[in-house]
Design a protein around this motif. Structure first.
Motif, PDB file in Angstrom:
ATOM      1  N   ILE A  10       0.836  -1.255  -0.090  1.00  0.00           N
ATOM      2  CA  ILE A  10       0.239  -0.027   0.134  1.00  0.00           C
ATOM      3  C   ILE A  10       0.803   1.153  -0.025  1.00  0.00           C
ATOM      4  CG2 ILE A  10      -1.741   1.369   1.354  1.00  0.00           C
ATOM      5  CD1 ILE A  10      -2.720  -1.614   2.605  1.00  0.00           C
ATOM      6  N   GLU A  11       0.779   2.044  -0.948  1.00  0.00           N
ATOM      7  CA  GLU A  11       1.638   3.251  -0.960  1.00  0.00           C
ATOM      8  C   GLU A  11       0.445   4.542  -0.803  1.00  0.00           C
ATOM      9  OE1 GLU A  11       4.759   3.999  -1.733  1.00  0.00           O
ATOM     10  OE2 GLU A  11       5.031   1.702  -1.842  1.00  0.00           O
ATOM     11  N   GLU A  12       0.774   5.342   0.225  1.00  0.00           N
ATOM     12  CA  GLU A  12       0.102   6.433   0.482  1.00  0.00           C
ATOM     13  C   GLU A  12      -0.312   7.283  -0.468  1.00  0.00           C
ATOM     14  OE1 GLU A  12       1.053   8.201   4.423  1.00  0.00           O
ATOM     15  OE2 GLU A  12       1.169   6.325   5.301  1.00  0.00           O
ATOM     16  N   ASP A  13       0.625   7.533  -1.410  1.00  0.00           N
ATOM     17  CA  ASP A  13       0.352   8.503  -2.324  1.00  0.00           C
ATOM     18  C   ASP A  13      -0.488   8.111  -3.694  1.00  0.00           C
ATOM     19  OD1 ASP A  13       2.356   6.871  -3.530  1.00  0.00           O
ATOM     20  OD2 ASP A  13       3.438   8.438  -4.420  1.00  0.00           O
ATOM     21  N   GLU A  14      -0.909   6.853  -3.424  1.00  0.00           N
ATOM     22  CA  GLU A  14      -1.958   6.207  -4.521  1.00  0.00           C
ATOM     23  C   GLU A  14      -3.164   6.184  -3.897  1.00  0.00           C
ATOM     24  OE1 GLU A  14      -0.179   2.671  -5.813  1.00  0.00           O
ATOM     25  OE2 GLU A  14       1.820   3.261  -6.010  1.00  0.00           O
ATOM     26  N   LEU A  15      -3.367   6.829  -2.983  1.00  0.00           N
ATOM     27  CA  LEU A  15      -4.958   6.572  -2.539  1.00  0.00           C
ATOM     28  C   LEU A  15      -6.000   7.157  -3.661  1.00  0.00           C
ATOM     29  CD1 LEU A  15      -4.539   7.446   1.215  1.00  0.00           C
ATOM     30  CD2 LEU A  15      -4.610   5.487   0.170  1.00  0.00           C
ATOM     31  N   GLU A  16      -5.358   7.920  -4.376  1.00  0.00           N
ATOM     32  CA  GLU A  16      -6.468   8.814  -5.500  1.00  0.00           C
ATOM     33  C   GLU A  16      -6.689   7.766  -6.485  1.00  0.00           C
ATOM     34  OE1 GLU A  16      -2.272  10.247  -6.451  1.00  0.00           O
ATOM     35  OE2 GLU A  16      -3.467   9.962  -4.499  1.00  0.00           O
ATOM     36  N   LEU A  17      -5.734   6.717  -6.569  1.00  0.00           N
ATOM     37  CA  LEU A  17      -5.776   5.968  -7.926  1.00  0.00           C
ATOM     38  C   LEU A  17      -6.819   4.383  -7.648  1.00  0.00           C
ATOM     39  CD1 LEU A  17      -1.929   5.892  -8.876  1.00  0.00           C
ATOM     40  CD2 LEU A  17      -3.657   7.456  -9.572  1.00  0.00           C
ATOM     41  N   SER A  18      -7.459   4.523  -8.667  1.00  0.00           N
ATOM     42  CA  SER A  18      -8.204   2.979  -8.297  1.00  0.00           C
ATOM     43  C   SER A  18      -7.252   1.845  -8.392  1.00  0.00           C
ATOM     44  CB  SER A  18      -8.939   3.101  -9.642  1.00  0.00           C
ATOM     45  OG  SER A  18      -8.373   2.964 -10.993  1.00  0.00           O
ATOM     46  N   SER A  19      -7.694   0.807  -7.706  1.00  0.00           N
ATOM     47  CA  SER A  19      -7.245  -0.416  -7.845  1.00  0.00           C
ATOM     48  C   SER A  19      -6.999  -0.807  -9.509  1.00  0.00           C
ATOM     49  CB  SER A  19      -7.960  -1.376  -6.985  1.00  0.00           C
ATOM     50  OG  SER A  19      -9.196  -1.518  -7.755  1.00  0.00           O
ATOM     51  N   GLY A  20      -6.064  -1.684  -9.643  1.00  0.00           N
ATOM     52  CA  GLY A  20      -5.919  -2.366 -10.846  1.00  0.00           C
ATOM     53  C   GLY A  20      -4.883  -3.669 -10.801  1.00  0.00           C
ATOM     54  N   GLY A  21      -4.813  -4.039 -11.823  1.00  0.00           N
ATOM     55  CA  GLY A  21      -3.865  -5.497 -11.747  1.00  0.00           C
ATOM     56  C   GLY A  21      -2.193  -5.066 -11.405  1.00  0.00           C
ATOM     57  N   VAL A  22      -1.559  -5.897 -11.147  1.00  0.00           N
ATOM     58  CA  VAL A  22      -0.277  -5.797 -10.808  1.00  0.00           C
ATOM     59  C   VAL A  22       0.424  -7.092 -11.604  1.00  0.00           C
ATOM     60  CG1 VAL A  22       1.732  -5.980  -9.245  1.00  0.00           C
ATOM     61  CG2 VAL A  22      -0.477  -5.103  -8.521  1.00  0.00           C
ATOM     62  N   PHE A  23       1.378  -6.587 -12.441  1.00  0.00           N
ATOM     63  CA  PHE A  23       2.165  -7.603 -13.407  1.00  0.00           C
ATOM     64  C   PHE A  23       3.514  -7.866 -13.223  1.00  0.00           C
ATOM     65  CE2 PHE A  23      -1.661  -6.160 -15.470  1.00  0.00           C
ATOM     66  CZ  PHE A  23      -2.129  -7.331 -15.962  1.00  0.00           C
ATOM     67  N   LEU A  24       4.129  -8.885 -12.989  1.00  0.00           N
ATOM     68  CA  LEU A  24       5.617  -9.247 -12.669  1.00  0.00           C
ATOM     69  C   LEU A  24       6.144  -8.922 -13.997  1.00  0.00           C
ATOM     70  CD1 LEU A  24       7.792 -10.005 -10.580  1.00  0.00           C
ATOM     71  CD2 LEU A  24       7.274 -12.437 -11.096  1.00  0.00           C
ATOM     72  N   VAL A  25       7.350  -8.256 -14.200  1.00  0.00           N
ATOM     73  CA  VAL A  25       8.096  -8.173 -15.105  1.00  0.00           C
ATOM     74  C   VAL A  25       9.500  -8.707 -14.762  1.00  0.00           C
ATOM     75  CG1 VAL A  25       6.700  -6.511 -16.268  1.00  0.00           C
ATOM     76  CG2 VAL A  25       8.386  -5.828 -14.850  1.00  0.00           C
ATOM     77  N   ASP A  26      10.414  -8.729 -15.640  1.00  0.00           N
ATOM     78  CA  ASP A  26      11.746  -9.461 -15.400  1.00  0.00           C
ATOM     79  C   ASP A  26      12.547  -7.867 -14.905  1.00  0.00           C
ATOM     80  OD1 ASP A  26      11.677 -11.944 -16.000  1.00  0.00           O
ATOM     81  OD2 ASP A  26      12.240 -11.482 -18.041  1.00  0.00           O
ATOM     82  N   SER A  27      12.099  -6.545 -15.428  1.00  0.00           N
ATOM     83  CA  SER A  27      12.695  -5.551 -15.357  1.00  0.00           C
ATOM     84  C   SER A  27      11.811  -4.401 -15.522  1.00  0.00           C
ATOM     85  CB  SER A  27      13.877  -5.282 -16.007  1.00  0.00           C
ATOM     86  OG  SER A  27      14.688  -3.892 -15.930  1.00  0.00           O
ATOM     87  N   VAL A  28      11.428  -3.729 -14.275  1.00  0.00           N
ATOM     88  CA  VAL A  28      10.680  -2.273 -14.696  1.00  0.00           C
ATOM     89  C   VAL A  28      11.238  -1.464 -15.352  1.00  0.00           C
ATOM     90  CG1 VAL A  28       9.481  -0.515 -13.128  1.00  0.00           C
ATOM     91  CG2 VAL A  28       9.376  -2.906 -12.580  1.00  0.00           C
ATOM     92  N   ASP A  29      12.570  -1.107 -15.072  1.00  0.00           N
ATOM     93  CA  ASP A  29      13.374  -0.024 -15.814  1.00  0.00           C
ATOM     94  C   ASP A  29      13.321  -0.361 -17.297  1.00  0.00           C
ATOM     95  OD1 ASP A  29      14.120   1.460 -13.525  1.00  0.00           O
ATOM     96  OD2 ASP A  29      15.812  -0.106 -12.946  1.00  0.00           O
ATOM     97  N   SER A  30      13.756  -1.531 -17.614  1.00  0.00           N
ATOM     98  CA  SER A  30      13.635  -2.170 -19.189  1.00  0.00           C
ATOM     99  C   SER A  30      12.152  -1.829 -19.588  1.00  0.00           C
ATOM    100  CB  SER A  30      14.006  -3.386 -19.477  1.00  0.00           C
ATOM    101  OG  SER A  30      15.303  -3.469 -19.180  1.00  0.00           O
ATOM    102  N   PHE A  31      11.212  -2.186 -18.964  1.00  0.00           N
ATOM    103  CA  PHE A  31       9.840  -2.239 -19.555  1.00  0.00           C
ATOM    104  C   PHE A  31       9.429  -0.767 -19.711  1.00  0.00           C
ATOM    105  CE2 PHE A  31       5.048  -1.636 -19.141  1.00  0.00           C
ATOM    106  CZ  PHE A  31       4.893  -2.674 -19.660  1.00  0.00           C
ATOM    107  N   PHE A  32       9.838   0.065 -18.588  1.00  0.00           N
ATOM    108  CA  PHE A  32       9.637   1.599 -18.767  1.00  0.00           C
ATOM    109  C   PHE A  32      10.455   2.240 -19.754  1.00  0.00           C
ATOM    110  CE2 PHE A  32      11.023   6.129 -17.433  1.00  0.00           C
ATOM    111  CZ  PHE A  32       9.680   6.372 -17.345  1.00  0.00           C
TER     112      PHE A  32
END
Length: 73
Positions: A10-32
């Motif tokens: 739970i991230e406090e700065d995300e309270l205004e965002l709706s829920s959603g899926g979480v996907f595991l990737v090999d590298s967030v930095d590469s995906f970004f």
């Protein structure tokens, strides 16, 4: 029987965002890096205890999270 692991983050700065899926990737930095010009990221890659994390919004305005566990390898 396969083992199942559940983690809650739970991230406090995300309270205004709706829920959603979480996907595991090999590298967030590469995906970004590969998708930052074609996807709408609302939170760029950040450090979290198990690795890296980011959030993007899809074409239907859903907030989708990506995570990697690079600190646990």
């Amino acid at each position: 029987m396969d083992k199942a692991w559940i983690r809650l983050m739970i991230e406090e700065d995300e309270l205004e965002l709706s829920s959603g899926g979480v996907f595991l990737v090999d590298s967030v930095d590469s995906f970004f890096k590969e998708n930052k010009n074609i996807m709408e990221f609302v939170k760029g890659p950040i450090d979290i205890p198990p690795g890296r994390y980011a959030i993007y919004k899809d074409n239907s305005d859903n907030f989708l999270r990506i995570i990697d566990f690079t600190n646990e390898k």
